[in-house]
Design a protein around this motif. Structure first.
Motif, short mmCIF file in Angstrom:
data_model
loop_
_atom_site.label_atom_id
_atom_site.label_comp_id
_atom_site.label_asym_id
_atom_site.label_seq_id
_atom_site.Cartn_x
_atom_site.Cartn_y
_atom_site.Cartn_z
N LEU A 141 10.92 19.41 28.43
CA LEU A 141 10.12 20.61 28.22
C LEU A 141 8.63 20.31 28.41
O LEU A 141 7.90 21.09 29.03
N VAL A 142 8.19 19.16 27.93
CA VAL A 142 6.79 18.75 28.09
C VAL A 142 6.47 18.58 29.57
O VAL A 142 5.41 19.00 30.05
N SER A 143 7.38 17.96 30.32
CA SER A 143 7.18 17.75 31.75
C SER A 143 7.07 19.08 32.50
O SER A 143 6.23 19.25 33.38
N LEU A 144 7.92 20.03 32.11
CA LEU A 144 7.86 21.37 32.72
C LEU A 144 6.52 22.02 32.42
O LEU A 144 5.88 22.58 33.32
N CYS A 145 6.10 21.96 31.17
CA CYS A 145 4.82 22.57 30.76
C CYS A 145 3.65 21.94 31.51
O CYS A 145 2.73 22.65 31.95
N LYS A 146 3.67 20.63 31.66
CA LYS A 146 2.60 19.94 32.38
C LYS A 146 2.52 20.42 33.83
O LYS A 146 1.43 20.64 34.36
N SER A 147 3.67 20.58 34.44
CA SER A 147 3.73 21.05 35.83
C SER A 147 3.18 22.47 35.95
O SER A 147 2.40 22.77 36.86
N LEU A 148 3.56 23.32 35.00
CA LEU A 148 3.10 24.71 35.03
C LEU A 148 1.60 24.81 34.71
O LEU A 148 0.90 25.65 35.27
N VAL A 149 1.12 23.96 33.81
CA VAL A 149 -0.32 23.93 33.49
C VAL A 149 -1.10 23.53 34.74
O VAL A 149 -2.12 24.17 35.08
N ASN A 150 -0.64 22.50 35.41
CA ASN A 150 -1.32 22.02 36.61
C ASN A 150 -1.38 23.09 37.69
O ASN A 150 -2.44 23.35 38.28
N THR A 151 -0.24 23.75 37.93
CA THR A 151 -0.19 24.80 38.96
C THR A 151 -1.06 25.99 38.56
O THR A 151 -1.76 26.57 39.40
N SER A 152 -1.00 26.37 37.29
CA SER A 152 -1.82 27.49 36.80
C SER A 152 -3.30 27.21 36.98
O SER A 152 -4.08 28.08 37.41
N ASN A 153 -3.71 26.00 36.64
CA ASN A 153 -5.12 25.61 36.77
C ASN A 153 -5.59 25.70 38.23
O ASN A 153 -6.68 26.17 38.53
N ILE A 154 -4.73 25.23 39.14
CA ILE A 154 -5.07 25.24 40.57
C ILE A 154 -5.15 26.67 41.10
O ILE A 154 -6.10 27.04 41.79
N LYS A 155 -4.15 27.49 40.77
CA LYS A 155 -4.11 28.88 41.24
C LYS A 155 -5.30 29.67 40.67
O LYS A 155 -5.87 30.52 41.35
N ARG A 156 -5.66 29.37 39.43
CA ARG A 156 -6.72 30.14 38.76
C ARG A 156 -8.07 30.00 39.46
O ARG A 156 -8.92 30.90 39.39
N LYS A 157 -8.28 28.91 40.16
CA LYS A 157 -9.54 28.69 40.86
C LYS A 157 -9.78 29.72 41.95
O LYS A 157 -10.93 30.00 42.31
N ASN A 158 -8.69 30.29 42.48
CA ASN A 158 -8.80 31.27 43.57
C ASN A 158 -8.64 32.71 43.09
O ASN A 158 -8.41 33.60 43.89
N ILE A 159 -8.76 32.91 41.76
CA ILE A 159 -8.56 34.23 41.17
C ILE A 159 -9.90 34.87 40.83
O ILE A 159 -10.80 34.22 40.27
#
Length: 364
Positions: A141-159
């Motif tokens: 679950l931690v690994s999944l959350c880390k992956s989603l946090v990373n992707t969210s952070n990257i996508k947020r830069k273009n929002i």
């Protein structure tokens, strides 16, 4: 004439046990339900209904619901007036009232099951998409959350964001409704079960009052319309749209609709959809982690970007503003409804999306 009405009422009332019986049979033969009803009969029904309602620029479902509620209120008032006026006919008035309510309920319930409800009994999504859903460790679950946090952070830069640092769509919200199908179009190339030609999602005119119920959207099987509360924060709106579209495609269970919404969002060409789907998946996953390991949750929250935190906090504050007795009543009604449709965990099933996310994460 009286005998005809009595027979008509009896026929409509008998639709209730008939609907229950057919539902139980479809539950026991889920493979048959999947192949005969969900993948064949329902597709025909949905396509025909969409042909009539899909071209309408407004939600026909909203008009029907408002009209029906007013009709029920008028009928109750009429019955109360008759009870007051004709005291010698009270027993007959009460009997007719109960029979008419039961007859109407029978018609609504049976048609609901026939038009869409049997989709609750289809094969589970993990079997359809070949996902290995099982109990997962906190480490996974931690690994999944880390992956989603990373992707969210990257996508947020273009929002795009407003002056308060909250996500703000760079275009009119109605544009989301017109382009929502693009995510499912691409996802359907990999998962054929997501194919279908249905009408665009519809904006609810009474979106702001709807916020007091806590409802972000609803699918109306009688018109095959995915109806959206357009007052919802921009960051979660694309996810809500694709969630209701998942119901429209024929996936009734909430956790499965949530997962398909995520799949549609990350496959969408618009970064606003991609971010909304990832942020929503992150929100569900972090919620699950918080219950599992509060310290790991706190550690991961610190790795979220300021923009991601702002969007999560704003969404929470937004719905707290509308929280009240109406919201609690609606939640109780929804919980009872979900349990009646073989979702034993009721509204808690919204969190079971995490199991599907974890299965998908392991598969990758």
């Amino acid at each position: 004439m009286k005998k005809f009405l009595s027979n008509k009422q009896l026929l409509l009332i008998l639709l209730i046990p008939l609907g229950i019986t057919l539902t139980q049979l479809s539950k026991n033969f889920s493979s048959f339900t999947e192949n005969f009803y969900s993948s064949f009969i329902y597709k025909i029904i949905a396509t025909i209904l969409s042909a009539f309602t899909g071209f309408l620029p407004f939600s026909l479902a909203e008009l029907i619901v408002v009209f029906f509620v007013l009709l029920i209120l008028l009928y109750i008032l009429k019955t109360l007036f008759e009870l007051y006026k004709c005291k010698n006919k009270r027993l007959k008035t009460i009997k007719n009232f109960i029979l008419n309510i039961l007859a109407t309920s029978g018609l609504i319930y049976f048609s609901f099951q026939l038009l869409w409800g049997f989709n609750y009994q289809r094969l589970t999504l993990d079997k359809i998409l070949d996902l290995n859903v099982r109990e997962s460790s906190t480490t996974e679950l931690v690994s999944l959350c880390k992956s989603l946090v990373n992707t969210s952070n990257i996508k947020r830069k273009n929002i795009n964001q407003n002056k308060y640092g909250i996500m703000e769509l760079p275009y009119n919200k109605k544009y989301l409704l017109k382009t929502a199908h693009l995510g499912y179009d691409k996802a359907a190339l990999q998962f054929s079960k997501l194919n279908g030609n249905y009408g665009n999602p519809k904006a609810i005119l009474l979106s702001t009052p709807m916020c007091y119920t806590g409802i972000t959207g609803f699918y109306f099987p009688y018109t095959n319309e995915a109806n959206i509360n357009m007052s919802e924060p921009d960051s979660f709106l694309p996810f809500t749209i694709t969630h209701e579209m998942a119901h429209q495609i024929g996936f009734a269970k909430e956790d499965e609709a949530n997962y398909l919404a995520y799949v549609a969002c990350i496959n969408h060409p618009d970064v606003n959809y991609q971010y909304s789907g990832t942020l929503s998946a992150l929100s569900y996953s972090l919620s699950a982690l918080r219950k599992s390991n509060i310290q790991k949750y706190k550690d991961l929250i610190l790795t979220c970007s300021t923009g991601v935190i702002n969007d999560l906090n704003y969404n929470k504050a937004f719905w707290q503003k509308y929280s009240g007795p109406v919201d609690k009543i609606e939640n109780k009604i929804n919980d009872t409804y979900l349990k009646s449709q073989n979702q034993k965990s009721g509204t808690k099933s919204y969190g079971e999306m995490v199991d599907l996310l974890l299965a998908n994460y392991r598969k990758k």
